[in-house]
Design a protein around this motif. Sequence first.
Motif, PDB file in Angstrom:
ATOM      1  N   LYS A 239      57.916 -31.032  60.829  1.00  0.00           N
ATOM      2  CA  LYS A 239      58.762 -30.505  61.895  1.00  0.00           C
ATOM      3  C   LYS A 239      60.183 -30.287  61.394  1.00  0.00           C
ATOM      4  CE  LYS A 239      56.320 -32.287  65.802  1.00  0.00           C
ATOM      5  NZ  LYS A 239      55.798 -33.532  66.196  1.00  0.00           N
ATOM      6  N   GLU A 240      60.694 -31.269  60.663  1.00  0.00           N
ATOM      7  CA  GLU A 240      62.051 -31.152  60.124  1.00  0.00           C
ATOM      8  C   GLU A 240      62.148 -29.980  59.150  1.00  0.00           C
ATOM      9  OE1 GLU A 240      63.371 -34.914  58.504  1.00  0.00           O
ATOM     10  OE2 GLU A 240      62.619 -35.969  60.275  1.00  0.00           O
ATOM     11  N   ASP A 241      61.158 -29.857  58.264  1.00  0.00           N
ATOM     12  CA  ASP A 241      61.155 -28.750  57.305  1.00  0.00           C
ATOM     13  C   ASP A 241      61.097 -27.404  58.020  1.00  0.00           C
ATOM     14  OD1 ASP A 241      61.231 -30.560  55.235  1.00  0.00           O
ATOM     15  OD2 ASP A 241      59.109 -30.347  54.705  1.00  0.00           O
ATOM     16  N   LEU A 242      60.203 -27.295  59.000  1.00  0.00           N
ATOM     17  CA  LEU A 242      60.069 -26.051  59.741  1.00  0.00           C
ATOM     18  C   LEU A 242      61.356 -25.734  60.492  1.00  0.00           C
ATOM     19  CD1 LEU A 242      58.451 -23.633  60.699  1.00  0.00           C
ATOM     20  CD2 LEU A 242      57.446 -25.094  62.477  1.00  0.00           C
ATOM     21  N   CYS A 243      61.933 -26.723  61.114  1.00  0.00           N
ATOM     22  CA  CYS A 243      63.182 -26.534  61.853  1.00  0.00           C
ATOM     23  C   CYS A 243      64.291 -26.019  60.925  1.00  0.00           C
ATOM     24  CB  CYS A 243      63.586 -27.851  62.507  1.00  0.00           C
ATOM     25  SG  CYS A 243      65.034 -27.723  63.565  1.00  0.00           S
ATOM     26  N   GLN A 244      64.420 -26.650  59.762  1.00  0.00           N
ATOM     27  CA  GLN A 244      65.443 -26.226  58.800  1.00  0.00           C
ATOM     28  C   GLN A 244      65.202 -24.798  58.312  1.00  0.00           C
ATOM     29  OE1 GLN A 244      68.275 -27.845  58.065  1.00  0.00           O
ATOM     30  NE2 GLN A 244      67.597 -29.272  59.635  1.00  0.00           N
ATOM     31  N   GLU A 245      63.941 -24.479  58.056  1.00  0.00           N
ATOM     32  CA  GLU A 245      63.614 -23.131  57.587  1.00  0.00           C
ATOM     33  C   GLU A 245      63.903 -22.088  58.661  1.00  0.00           C
ATOM     34  OE1 GLU A 245      62.741 -20.187  55.008  1.00  0.00           O
ATOM     35  OE2 GLU A 245      62.938 -22.314  54.506  1.00  0.00           O
ATOM     36  N   ILE A 246      63.599 -22.418  59.912  1.00  0.00           N
ATOM     37  CA  ILE A 246      63.890 -21.486  61.015  1.00  0.00           C
ATOM     38  C   ILE A 246      65.392 -21.282  61.142  1.00  0.00           C
ATOM     39  CG2 ILE A 246      63.823 -21.193  63.533  1.00  0.00           C
ATOM     40  CD1 ILE A 246      61.032 -22.530  63.462  1.00  0.00           C
TER      41      ILE A 246
END
Length: 166
Positions: free
Chosen positions: A37-44
């Motif tokens: 979730k953190e990785d996806l959030c940062q990428e978004i």
Amino acid sequence: MQKENRNIKTEFLDELDRHQGILQKICFVYSKKSLEKEDLCQEIILQLWKSYPSFKRESAFSTWMYRVALNTALSLTKKKQLFIRSEEIHESSFDMEYSMNLTEDIKVLYKAISQLNKVEKAIILLWLEDKSYKEIADIIGMSIKNISVRLVRIKAKLKDLINKYQ
């Protein structure tokens, strides 16, 4: 020039803060583990920032944000199984960390949504945000008729899943 850059940055951060819920919902349904979730959030956020100069304001910021965020989530979940597939999600792997403050009904709804395929998740999230069929069609890249038909099917699928969880 530096003052103009600061204004753009402030404007972007204000909009991002105002629409934080969009980011959380997308990250929640497209990934299951906290680190994912953190990785996806940062990428978004990175993709939103990179795309922000090209935002033409022809639609609401939230509509544009959904489009970028969903495209990012969909493209990342296609790559080498960075995120687990919906079919592989087990009862115990449902991440309750995010939903601790939600009612039991909402927890069940999000659990059911997490079982949908990628496009179905996107469509139902936009519908739950009260986006019109036209806005959903524009964001997803489908016809309004196709969105209408898919929503009927998605709602029926969610009804079955919710009944299964209750």
